[in-house]
Design an enzyme around this catalytic site. Structure first.
Site, PDB file in Angstrom:
ATOM      1  N   ALA A 172     -46.986  26.045  35.412  1.00 35.97           N
ATOM      2  CA  ALA A 172     -46.504  27.094  34.031  1.00 35.97           C
ATOM      3  C   ALA A 172     -47.826  25.932  32.866  1.00 35.97           C
ATOM      4  CB  ALA A 172     -45.575  27.045  33.351  1.00 35.97           C
ATOM      5  N   ASN A 184     -41.698  24.617  41.510  1.00 33.78           N
ATOM      6  CA  ASN A 184     -41.805  24.729  40.064  1.00 33.78           C
ATOM      7  C   ASN A 184     -41.539  23.694  38.667  1.00 33.78           C
ATOM      8  OD1 ASN A 184     -41.072  26.677  37.107  1.00 33.78           O
ATOM      9  ND2 ASN A 184     -43.086  25.833  37.687  1.00 33.78           N
ATOM     10  N   GLY A 185     -41.829  22.571  38.687  1.00 34.13           N
ATOM     11  CA  GLY A 185     -41.221  21.997  37.094  1.00 34.13           C
ATOM     12  C   GLY A 185     -42.785  20.899  36.882  1.00 34.13           C
ATOM     13  N   CYS A 211     -34.361  31.508  32.372  1.00 34.55           N
ATOM     14  CA  CYS A 211     -34.563  31.133  30.843  1.00 34.55           C
ATOM     15  C   CYS A 211     -33.618  30.776  29.900  1.00 34.55           C
ATOM     16  CB  CYS A 211     -35.145  32.630  30.344  1.00 34.55           C
ATOM     17  SG  CYS A 211     -35.804  31.928  28.769  1.00 34.55           S
ATOM     18  N   GLN A 261     -42.662  39.718  36.240  1.00 37.58           N
ATOM     19  CA  GLN A 261     -40.971  39.081  35.928  1.00 37.58           C
ATOM     20  C   GLN A 261     -39.932  40.144  35.015  1.00 37.58           C
ATOM     21  OE1 GLN A 261     -40.187  35.656  34.029  1.00 37.58           O
ATOM     22  NE2 GLN A 261     -39.809  35.052  35.808  1.00 37.58           N
ATOM     23  N   PRO A 319     -44.882  31.903  35.709  1.00 40.30           N
ATOM     24  CA  PRO A 319     -44.207  33.079  34.058  1.00 40.30           C
ATOM     25  C   PRO A 319     -44.558  32.346  32.906  1.00 40.30           C
ATOM     26  CG  PRO A 319     -43.060  33.219  35.295  1.00 40.30           C
ATOM     27  CD  PRO A 319     -43.574  32.050  35.917  1.00 40.30           C
TER      28      PRO A 319
HETATM   29  C1  FNR Z   1     -42.583  29.291  30.342  1.00 37.44           C
HETATM   30  N1  FNR Z   1     -41.317  29.464  31.445  1.00 37.44           N
HETATM   31  C2  FNR Z   1     -41.117  30.329  31.385  1.00 37.44           C
HETATM   32  N2  FNR Z   1     -40.306  30.940  32.605  1.00 37.44           N
HETATM   33  C3  FNR Z   1     -39.606  31.849  33.196  1.00 37.44           C
HETATM   34  O1  FNR Z   1     -38.944  32.269  34.125  1.00 37.44           O
HETATM   35  N3  FNR Z   1     -40.299  33.159  32.205  1.00 37.44           N
HETATM   36  C4  FNR Z   1     -40.465  32.791  31.030  1.00 37.44           C
HETATM   37  O2  FNR Z   1     -41.005  34.278  30.416  1.00 37.44           O
HETATM   38  C5  FNR Z   1     -41.626  31.477  31.136  1.00 37.44           C
HETATM   39  N4  FNR Z   1     -42.133  31.411  29.509  1.00 37.44           N
HETATM   40  C6  FNR Z   1     -42.265  30.342  29.596  1.00 37.44           C
HETATM   41  C7  FNR Z   1     -43.525  29.954  28.793  1.00 37.44           C
HETATM   42  C8  FNR Z   1     -43.924  28.685  28.011  1.00 37.44           C
HETATM   43  C9  FNR Z   1     -45.350  28.596  26.908  1.00 37.44           C
HETATM   44  C10 FNR Z   1     -43.848  27.667  29.192  1.00 37.44           C
HETATM   45  C11 FNR Z   1     -44.342  26.916  28.373  1.00 37.44           C
HETATM   46  C12 FNR Z   1     -42.999  28.479  29.940  1.00 37.44           C
HETATM   47  C13 FNR Z   1     -41.500  28.106  32.165  1.00 37.44           C
HETATM   48  C14 FNR Z   1     -42.458  28.321  32.830  1.00 37.44           C
HETATM   49  O3  FNR Z   1     -42.032  28.589  33.824  1.00 37.44           O
HETATM   50  C15 FNR Z   1     -41.708  26.553  34.420  1.00 37.44           C
HETATM   51  O4  FNR Z   1     -40.925  26.733  34.459  1.00 37.44           O
HETATM   52  C16 FNR Z   1     -41.581  25.133  33.598  1.00 37.44           C
HETATM   53  O5  FNR Z   1     -42.978  25.339  32.070  1.00 37.44           O
HETATM   54  C17 FNR Z   1     -41.095  24.050  34.491  1.00 37.44           C
HETATM   55  O6  FNR Z   1     -42.900  24.179  34.899  1.00 37.44           O
HETATM   56  P1  FNR Z   1     -44.477  23.055  34.981  1.00 37.44           P
HETATM   57  O7  FNR Z   1     -44.813  23.491  33.541  1.00 37.44           O
HETATM   58  O8  FNR Z   1     -44.421  21.887  34.719  1.00 37.44           O
HETATM   59  O9  FNR Z   1     -45.201  23.825  35.725  1.00 37.44           O
END
Ligand code: FNR
Length: 343
Positions: A245, A218-219, A120, A91, A24
């Protein structure tokens, strides 16, 4: 059939085992990006977080796409389509089981699963007792998840962050699992950690060893620059499902077994979907800027329409013939749409 609730289990089909998932992402995870991710090989795509009360003041309209339109300003809160129906997880940002269930019931026919945002860290979420605030009040999260699990015909998941203490993280995950959720996505950073901090992959491994439901790792975007890095991330975390993400935001073809495509190709394909879906221009611009990042001022970034003017003209004609022009603009709610109002 669930004997307790009488709800058909037919749609509880989405399986979270061994899956590649688009995470998301607010403003990024709108329909064009989700369709692109599916094209490149994602198995499941999550929507951006949608806040319960915003969806509840929306009404449903089928208009080529399936739209949930905000009654107060006519903007599209959530747009989806048949192509992603069995793969899209919505979500919700919520702190209230009754509102969460109302939203979930409203969209149940159009999505494959519901996810609860428990990670969040933004002030907006914390003040509203949503997102990461739920990590501190797990009993509220448990009530929301149980309510959803017991009353929906589609699977329910949640997405959390790790806690600073391993045992507390494991305890929380066990508790959430006990609600009957189908999977849990775990971002390996604490609420106070930022993207530049290392992801706690060892904690993800412990969680996956402890739980019986699929744990979605994730992460890892900083460690994942190419498709084969996904397998390494799976090995390190012991999870067989991975949620991406930023790696997908920057180059959505990260999901492709065939390897990364040049950014220009990804942008072109994204723009075609943006035209097809009548995506709001401001959102399209935002997504392209986030793909380009520091290349916005380069020749590529300054490219006018990526040679898509003929495509745009063709689509405009097609939409005109089908009466689908201006789908993102307000038109009053019809009588038959009133029955689909959230509240
Ligand atoms: C996010 N993330 C995020 N998480 C979530 O649960 N709901 C959301 O709406 C969002 N929105 C969001 C926007 C943007 C632009 C980013 C970069 C991130 C967090 C995301 O889903 C994820 O947990 C983290 O970015 C870590 O994963 P990656 O980036 O290492 O793959």
């Amino acid at each position: 059939m669930n004997e307790k609730t009488g709800i058909s289990m037919e749609r509880k089909r989405l399986n979270y085992e061994n899956k590649l998932i688009l995470a998301p992402m607010v403003r990024i995870g709108t329909l064009p990006m989700r369709l692109l991710a599916l094209d490149y090989g994602a198995d499941i795509v999550y929507t951006e977080e949608l806040i319960d009360w915003k969806l509840l003041r929306s009404f449903r309209r089928e208009n080529g796409t399936v739209d949930y339109i905000d009654k107060t300003d006519g903007t599209v809160t959530f747009r989806t389509c048949l192509r992603e129906r069995d793969k899209v997880v919505l979500q919700i940002g919520t702190c209230d089981a009754t509102r969460a269930l109302k939203v979930a019931k409203m969209v149940e026919q159009d999505v494959a699963g519901i996810d609860l945002n428990m990670g969040c860290p933004k002030l907006f979420s914390l003040v509203g007792k949503m997102g990461a605030a739920l990590l501190k009040e797990p009993e509220i999260a448990v009530n929301i998840l149980k309510t959803l699990v017991d009353n929906l015909s589609i699977p329910v998941t949640c997405k959390i962050r790790v806690l600073p203490d391993l045992d507390k993280t494991l305890e929380l995950c066990e508790l959430l699992q006990s609600t009957g959720i189908s999977a849990i996505a775990v971002h390996g950073r604490t609420v106070n950690e930022r993207p530049q901090h290392m992801n706690h992959n060892e904690v993800l491994r412990k969680v996956s060893e402890q739980l019986s439901i699929p744990v979605i790792a994730n992460g890892g975007s900083k460690e994942i620059q190419k498709y084969s890095d996904i397998s390494k991330f799976k090995e390190i975390t012991g999870c067989n499902s991975v949620m991406l993400a930023r790696a997908a935001e920057w180059n959505c073809s990260i999901f492709s077994k065939e390897g990364l495509l040049p950014m220009e190709d990804v942008i072109k394909s994204y723009l075609k979907y943006a035209v097809d879906c009548d995506n709001p221009p401001s959102n399209t611009k935002y997504c392209i800027q986030n793909i380009l990042r520091d290349q916005q001022e380069s020749t590529l970034g300054r490219n006018d329409l990526w040679d898509l003017s003929d495509y745009c003209r063709l689509k405009k004609k097609e939409f005109g013939e089908k009466g689908l022009l201006g789908r993102s603009q307000v038109s009053p709610m019809r009588e038959d749409e009133k029955q689909n109002e959230g509240q």
